[in-house]
Each structure stands twice: as structure tokens, then as C-alpha cells.
Design a protein around this motif. Structure first.
Motif, PDB file in Angstrom:
ATOM      1  N   PRO A 193       0.799  -1.220   0.076  1.00 27.94           N
ATOM      2  CA  PRO A 193      -0.070  -0.197   0.064  1.00 27.94           C
ATOM      3  C   PRO A 193       1.039   1.375   0.034  1.00 27.94           C
ATOM      4  O   PRO A 193       2.035   1.106   0.492  1.00 27.94           O
ATOM      5  CB  PRO A 193      -0.683  -0.045   1.243  1.00 27.94           C
ATOM      6  N   VAL A 194       0.282   2.205  -0.488  1.00 29.29           N
ATOM      7  CA  VAL A 194       1.009   3.634  -0.657  1.00 29.29           C
ATOM      8  C   VAL A 194       1.198   4.181   0.798  1.00 29.29           C
ATOM      9  O   VAL A 194       2.113   4.909   0.859  1.00 29.29           O
ATOM     10  CB  VAL A 194       0.571   4.614  -1.730  1.00 29.29           C
ATOM     11  N   ASN A 195       0.112   4.007   1.454  1.00 27.64           N
ATOM     12  CA  ASN A 195       0.012   4.389   2.864  1.00 27.64           C
ATOM     13  C   ASN A 195      -0.615   3.351   3.882  1.00 27.64           C
ATOM     14  O   ASN A 195      -1.445   2.373   3.298  1.00 27.64           O
ATOM     15  CB  ASN A 195      -1.033   5.626   3.138  1.00 27.64           C
ATOM     16  N   HIS A 196      -0.450   3.143   5.000  1.00 23.87           N
ATOM     17  CA  HIS A 196      -0.925   2.276   5.781  1.00 23.87           C
ATOM     18  C   HIS A 196      -2.524   2.360   6.104  1.00 23.87           C
ATOM     19  O   HIS A 196      -3.253   1.463   6.755  1.00 23.87           O
ATOM     20  CB  HIS A 196      -0.247   2.120   7.150  1.00 23.87           C
ATOM     21  N   GLU A 197      -3.124   3.576   5.850  1.00 21.49           N
ATOM     22  CA  GLU A 197      -4.719   3.998   5.899  1.00 21.49           C
ATOM     23  C   GLU A 197      -4.941   4.120   4.451  1.00 21.49           C
ATOM     24  O   GLU A 197      -4.346   4.639   3.428  1.00 21.49           O
ATOM     25  CB  GLU A 197      -4.946   5.026   6.869  1.00 21.49           C
ATOM     26  N   LEU A 198      -6.319   4.225   4.234  1.00 16.06           N
ATOM     27  CA  LEU A 198      -6.821   4.654   2.879  1.00 16.06           C
ATOM     28  C   LEU A 198      -6.692   6.183   2.558  1.00 16.06           C
ATOM     29  O   LEU A 198      -6.761   6.806   3.485  1.00 16.06           O
ATOM     30  CB  LEU A 198      -8.416   4.271   2.783  1.00 16.06           C
ATOM     31  N   ILE A 199      -6.629   6.382   1.187  1.00 11.69           N
ATOM     32  CA  ILE A 199      -6.647   7.836   1.098  1.00 11.69           C
ATOM     33  C   ILE A 199      -7.728   8.225   0.246  1.00 11.69           C
ATOM     34  O   ILE A 199      -7.667   7.286  -1.064  1.00 11.69           O
ATOM     35  CB  ILE A 199      -5.367   8.142   0.444  1.00 11.69           C
ATOM     36  N   TYR A 200      -8.697   9.132   0.483  1.00 11.88           N
ATOM     37  CA  TYR A 200      -9.525   9.341  -0.621  1.00 11.88           C
ATOM     38  C   TYR A 200      -9.253  10.734  -0.951  1.00 11.88           C
ATOM     39  O   TYR A 200      -8.924  11.590  -0.198  1.00 11.88           O
ATOM     40  CB  TYR A 200     -11.076   9.738   0.361  1.00 11.88           C
ATOM     41  N   ALA A 201      -9.040  10.902  -2.138  1.00 16.66           N
ATOM     42  CA  ALA A 201      -8.434  12.005  -2.792  1.00 16.66           C
ATOM     43  C   ALA A 201      -9.189  12.859  -3.787  1.00 16.66           C
ATOM     44  O   ALA A 201      -9.909  12.370  -4.681  1.00 16.66           O
ATOM     45  CB  ALA A 201      -7.327  11.529  -3.745  1.00 16.66           C
ATOM     46  N   ASN A 202      -9.397  14.132  -3.260  1.00 20.30           N
ATOM     47  CA  ASN A 202     -10.280  15.147  -4.427  1.00 20.30           C
ATOM     48  C   ASN A 202      -9.239  15.829  -5.079  1.00 20.30           C
ATOM     49  O   ASN A 202      -8.083  16.203  -4.472  1.00 20.30           O
ATOM     50  CB  ASN A 202     -11.118  15.938  -3.327  1.00 20.30           C
ATOM     51  N   SER A 203      -9.211  15.873  -6.401  1.00 19.72           N
ATOM     52  CA  SER A 203      -8.318  16.548  -7.092  1.00 19.72           C
ATOM     53  C   SER A 203      -9.004  17.268  -8.146  1.00 19.72           C
ATOM     54  O   SER A 203      -9.936  16.625  -8.601  1.00 19.72           O
ATOM     55  CB  SER A 203      -7.124  15.502  -7.463  1.00 19.72           C
ATOM     56  N   PRO A 204      -8.315  18.248  -8.836  1.00 19.04           N
ATOM     57  CA  PRO A 204      -8.900  18.801  -9.989  1.00 19.04           C
ATOM     58  C   PRO A 204      -9.125  17.989 -11.126  1.00 19.04           C
ATOM     59  O   PRO A 204      -9.924  18.234 -12.100  1.00 19.04           O
ATOM     60  CB  PRO A 204      -8.082  20.076 -10.595  1.00 19.04           C
ATOM     61  N   ARG A 205      -8.432  16.969 -11.170  1.00 18.18           N
ATOM     62  CA  ARG A 205      -8.298  15.993 -12.191  1.00 18.18           C
ATOM     63  C   ARG A 205      -9.522  14.798 -11.916  1.00 18.18           C
ATOM     64  O   ARG A 205      -9.887  14.207 -12.919  1.00 18.18           O
ATOM     65  CB  ARG A 205      -7.093  15.090 -12.614  1.00 18.18           C
ATOM     66  N   GLY A 206     -10.068  14.774 -10.777  1.00 22.65           N
ATOM     67  CA  GLY A 206     -10.957  13.813 -10.383  1.00 22.65           C
ATOM     68  C   GLY A 206     -10.744  13.034  -9.289  1.00 22.65           C
ATOM     69  O   GLY A 206      -9.382  13.125  -8.926  1.00 22.65           O
ATOM     70  N   PHE A 207     -11.574  12.311  -9.079  1.00 26.44           N
ATOM     71  CA  PHE A 207     -11.460  11.536  -7.261  1.00 26.44           C
ATOM     72  C   PHE A 207     -10.521  10.394  -7.620  1.00 26.44           C
ATOM     73  O   PHE A 207     -10.388   9.773  -8.945  1.00 26.44           O
ATOM     74  CB  PHE A 207     -12.713  10.803  -7.069  1.00 26.44           C
ATOM     75  N   ALA A 208      -9.738  10.165  -6.566  1.00 28.83           N
ATOM     76  CA  ALA A 208      -8.761   8.714  -6.384  1.00 28.83           C
ATOM     77  C   ALA A 208      -8.952   8.024  -5.180  1.00 28.83           C
ATOM     78  O   ALA A 208      -9.173   8.749  -4.081  1.00 28.83           O
ATOM     79  CB  ALA A 208      -7.508   8.965  -6.886  1.00 28.83           C
ATOM     80  N   LEU A 209      -8.710   6.656  -5.027  1.00 23.89           N
ATOM     81  CA  LEU A 209      -9.011   6.183  -3.795  1.00 23.89           C
ATOM     82  C   LEU A 209      -7.827   5.142  -3.623  1.00 23.89           C
ATOM     83  O   LEU A 209      -7.810   4.270  -4.383  1.00 23.89           O
ATOM     84  CB  LEU A 209     -10.343   5.240  -3.720  1.00 23.89           C
ATOM     85  N   ALA A 210      -6.818   5.174  -2.749  1.00 28.29           N
ATOM     86  CA  ALA A 210      -5.962   4.351  -2.504  1.00 28.29           C
ATOM     87  C   ALA A 210      -6.442   3.260  -1.235  1.00 28.29           C
ATOM     88  O   ALA A 210      -6.559   3.767  -0.231  1.00 28.29           O
ATOM     89  CB  ALA A 210      -4.672   4.993  -1.952  1.00 28.29           C
ATOM     90  N   SER A 211      -6.591   2.114  -1.898  1.00 28.56           N
ATOM     91  CA  SER A 211      -6.966   1.063  -0.586  1.00 28.56           C
ATOM     92  C   SER A 211      -6.240  -0.089  -0.709  1.00 28.56           C
ATOM     93  O   SER A 211      -5.192  -0.130  -1.381  1.00 28.56           O
ATOM     94  CB  SER A 211      -8.677   0.638  -0.755  1.00 28.56           C
ATOM     95  N   MET A 212      -6.438  -1.134   0.079  1.00 29.26           N
ATOM     96  CA  MET A 212      -5.772  -2.205   0.171  1.00 29.26           C
ATOM     97  C   MET A 212      -6.469  -3.480   0.449  1.00 29.26           C
ATOM     98  O   MET A 212      -7.690  -3.340   1.079  1.00 29.26           O
ATOM     99  CB  MET A 212      -4.734  -2.151   1.194  1.00 29.26           C
ATOM    100  N   ARG A 213      -6.072  -4.655   0.182  1.00 27.22           N
ATOM    101  CA  ARG A 213      -6.369  -5.959   1.050  1.00 27.22           C
ATOM    102  C   ARG A 213      -5.586  -6.440   2.087  1.00 27.22           C
ATOM    103  O   ARG A 213      -6.191  -6.994   2.811  1.00 27.22           O
ATOM    104  CB  ARG A 213      -6.498  -7.010  -0.307  1.00 27.22           C
ATOM    105  N   ASN A 214      -4.294  -6.318   1.939  1.00 27.94           N
ATOM    106  CA  ASN A 214      -3.260  -6.589   2.821  1.00 27.94           C
ATOM    107  C   ASN A 214      -2.002  -5.929   2.382  1.00 27.94           C
ATOM    108  O   ASN A 214      -1.998  -5.112   1.563  1.00 27.94           O
ATOM    109  CB  ASN A 214      -2.978  -8.296   2.920  1.00 27.94           C
ATOM    110  N   GLU A 215      -0.832  -6.355   3.332  1.00 27.79           N
ATOM    111  CA  GLU A 215       0.424  -5.546   2.933  1.00 27.79           C
ATOM    112  C   GLU A 215       0.982  -5.757   1.496  1.00 27.79           C
ATOM    113  O   GLU A 215       1.989  -5.093   1.158  1.00 27.79           O
ATOM    114  CB  GLU A 215       1.572  -6.037   3.821  1.00 27.79           C
TER     115      GLU A 215
END
Ligand code: APR
Ligand code: PHB
Length: 389
Positions: A193-215
């Protein structure tokens, strides 16, 4: 065949209900249109509220969830290069558990098999008959052979495209829908994962989400056009776009890799009322759909199952119809609160076609208010970890 509860649909709703009923000695038969492998091949969200964890424990299916699930005490929200955290533990005292929905379904299938519970796969032409009588029955076909189940009740757990909702007459049913003008392009990759928690991202280019299932297994999403085809998006194109939508310091630490699954999902909010007609009860996606912003799909199916399970226990154990009579109103009260939260979070985080510069500044102002206001953060946290049943 005869059973107490005929359950249409072998997804998480149907399986969880079947297992909970079994634990109380209430008999059911599950009818599933696909094969078990097909059902387990679906990639879905992986954030569990405590209410669902409790239900899995009551169903005797929580061992692997506790062993392999990850406790998350907060989530990250970014806008441009800014990022802040919503602290669930601080505001609610509760975490969420990151554990794939596929694994929840797998655990429930294993329990059903261990209980020698009846599941019919590859069923076709399911028809719910006499739901508005005291003697409903279900007919269906397997490999061309017509079969019939006499039952006391029917649980419609057959998802948005199932037959249960459509069994309720159109002059009884009221439907509410909002279709979002974008989709989510999701990939699964065997990367950390890019981070150990989820990242919900608002950007001028649109939404993004970094999630995970395991390490070592991650799930990433970017908002995309409904005109996009998954073939339009190479892995490299996905990663390049994803990096532009998350804060630069996070993009620097992103480890990319080949996608092992890639798909585009449309977003909609949908509710049908009532969730009961006679002896037919709708649960989960058969009755309602939410945009995945906030991972409320499975968790709202879980609260429906909780209400229906308790109602059926009341009927069989104390001969009380109070629970079944109250089911629809009780389930809908919570459904609409999660519809609101999912709609609000989606409205806050996505870039809408035709959105003006003013509209984007309002989104940023709301994000800065959320970032700076304890009461706003508490409200967000309470919705995210799950409102009470
Ligand atoms: N007959 C029998 N089974 C059917 C029929 C039918 N006519 N129509 C659909 N089904 C099956 C589907 O194949 C599916 O396995 O019903 C099941 C419904 O499962 P889901 O769609 O997963 O819905 P639900 O169990 O309510 O779970 C809700 O799972 O799909 C996600 O986003 C959703 O997170 C939410 C959660
Ligand atoms: C996921 O892990 O697939 C996921 C997590 C959170 C969401 C949606 C999807 O809000």
C-alpha cells in the motif's frame, strides 16, 4: 421441498442470513444463479463496520477475519497536495476492519458447507409465488428440471439485478434513484500500500482512492468517464493518472506494478420502498445501492440482515410478528442515512462534468471545514465506522 426461509441469492446478504438462521435452528435453502467460483470471483470493497464484524462473530465465521483483517483507526482525505486524517478512535472509540468482501463471502460459504446447509447453484427462472399469502412457494429450474420449495418466508437477497424486488407489484413499489455522471476504474495489484491507511483524494483531475487488501495486495481507483472502456487504460496510463490525483509526497512513495484485475464500475444511489411485501423481505443490493465512496454497500446489507434475522427469530422463537411487521421501516431508516452519507461523500470528493471553478472552491471550503472542525470530523467518523443498528 419444504423449508422455513427460502433465500434467493448466494452473495454476502443471503449467506450471512442463512448462517445466522442456522445457528438458531431455523432452516433455509439458498438459491444462487451463478456458481460458487463465479460469486467468489467478484472484486468488491473491503471495509467492514463493527456491526458486520459482530454479525460474523454471531454467525461463527469471524476467526479468519480477526486473524487476517487489519484494524484501521482512521482514514486520510486529500485535496491537491493537502492531506488530513479523520481519527475514528478519537471521535467514536471504534475502528473499521479492512478485510476483502470476497473473503467475507468465502468464510460464509465455508460455514454453509460445514453446516451441510442447502445451496442450489446455477438456478434459473426463479419465481416467487404467493408472497402476499400465508403460503408462499418458490419455483426454479436447475439443468432444465423444474423444482418447487414450499416455505414460510422468502428473503430476497438477489442483488440489484435479481427477481425479488420486481416481485413486488409496481403499484406497491416506490423507487428512488440517482445515477452519477462518472464511474470508478479500479485495479488490483500485488504491491504494498502507498499508505497504511486509505486515502480518499479530491483533485481537479477527479477522485482517486488508495485502498488495500493486505500488505502486498492493493486496490486503487480513479474516477473515470462513463464513456471510458477498461481497454482504454493501460496499467502505465492508470498509474500516471493516479499519481497526479494524490499528494506529491504520496505519489513519490507509490510502488506500482502490473494489474491482476482491472474494471470500471458505474455509480448509483438507489432505494426501493417498501422492503417487505407480505412474506417477501428484501435485503442488501436487492433493495438499495450506494456509490462506493465510504464502502457502505456490504455494511448496509449487513444491517438489513441483522433486522431480518432478529425479526425471524422473534417469529419462530416467541411467535411474535412485531419484528417482521417493523422490518421495512426499521431497515429503511438506516438505509437512507447511509444513502445520505454515501451521496454526501461522493459529492464532496468527485469532479462533476460542468463543475465550475466556484463549485470546486466550495468543495475545497467544505474539506477545509472538515479538516478544522471537530464536530464535522466526529459526524464524518460516526458515519464511516457505522451508525448504530
Ligand atoms: N436467482 C438466484 N440468484 C440470483 C438471482 C436470481 N434471479 N439474481 C441474482 N442472483 C444472485 C447473484 O448471482 C449474486 O450472487 O444473488 C446474489 C446477490 O449478491 P450481491 O449482488 O453481492 O448482493 P448482496 O448479497 O446484497 O451483497 C451486497 O455485495 O454486491 C456487493 O456492492 C454490493 O457490497 C454490496 C454487497
Ligand atoms: C476497496 O477497498 O475496494 C474500497 C475501500 C473503500 C471504499 C470503496 C472501495 O470506499
Amino acid at each position: 421441498m419444504q423449508t422455513q426461509v427460502a433465500i434467493i441469492g448466494g452473495g454476502p446478504s443471503g449467506l450471512l442470513l442463512a448462517q445466522l438462521l442456522h445457528r438458531r435452528g431455523i432452516d433455509s435453502i439458498v438459491l444462487e444463479r451463478k456458481t460458487k467460483n463465479y460469486v467468489l470471483g467478484r472484486i468488491r470493497a473491503g471495509v467492514l463496520e463493527q456491526g458486520l464484524v459482530r454479525l460474523m462473530e454471531e454467525a461463527g465465521c469471524a476467526d479468519r477475519l480477526h486473524a487476517e483483517g487489519f484494524q484501521h483507526d482512521g482514514t486520510l482525505i486529500s485535496y491537491g497536495d493537502e492531506m488530513f486524517r479523520i481519527d475514528f478512535k478519537k471521535h467514536t472509540g471504534k475502528p473499521v476492519i479492512v478485510y476483502g468482501q470476497t473473503e467475507v463471502t468465502r468464510d460464509l460459504y465455508e460455514a454453509r458447507e460445514q453446516a451441510n446447509g442447502l445451496i442450489e447453484f446455477n438456478v434459473e427462472n426463479v419465481v416467487i409465488n404467493g408472497a402476499d399469502t400465508d403460503n408462499p412457494h418458490v419455483t426454479y429450474a436447475v439443468h432444465g428440471e423444474i423444482r418447487r420449495i414450499e416455505c414460510d418466508f422468502v428473503a430476497g437477497c438477489d442483488g440489484f439485478h435479481g427477481v425479488s424486488r420486481k416481485t413486488i407489484p409496481t403499484d406497491v413499489r416506490r423507487e428512488y434513484e440517482k445515477v452519477y455522471p462518472f464511474g470508478w476504474l479500479g485495479i488490483l495489484s500485488k504491491t504494498p500500500p502507498v499508505n497504511h491507511e486509505l486515502i480518499y483524494a479530491n483533485s481537479p483531475r477527479g477522485f482517486a482512492l488508495a485502498s488495500m487488501r493486505n500488505e502486498s495486495l492493493c486496490r486503487y481507483y480513479i474516477q473515470c468517464s462513463l464513456d471510458d472502456d477498461v481497454e482504454d487504460w493501460s496499467d502505465d496510463a492508470f498509474w500516471e493518472e493516479f499519481k497526479k490525483r494524490i499528494p506529491a509526497d504520496q505519489a513519490k512513495q507509490l510502488i506500482t506494478g502490473p494489474s491482476i484485475e482491472k474494471s470500471i464500475a458505474p455509480l448509483r444511489s438507489f432505494v426501493t420502498e417498501p422492503m417487505r411485501w407480505g412474506r417477501l423481505f428484501l435485503c442488501g443490493d436487492a433493495a438499495h445501492i450506494v456509490p462506493p465512496t465510504g464502502a457502505k454497500g456490504l455494511n448496509t446489507a449487513a444491517s438489513d440482515v441483522h433486522y431480518l434475522y432478529e425479526a425471524l427469530r422473534g417469529y419462530y422463537e416467541t411467535s411474535s410478528a412485531d419484528g417482521i411487521d417493523a422490518y421495512s421501516a426499521k431497515a429503511l431508516a438506516r438505509v437512507w442515512k447511509t444513502e445520505r452519507f454515501s451521496w454526501w461523500f461522493s459529492s464532496l470528493m468527485h469532479r462533476y462534468p460542468g463543475q465550475t471553478a466556484f463549485d470546486h472552491r466550495i468543495q475545497v471550503a467544505e474539506l477545509e471545514f472538515l479538516r478544522s472542525n471537530e464536530a464535522a470530523q466526529k459526524a464524518m467518523a460516526e458515519n464511516y465506522v457505522g451508525l448504530p443498528y
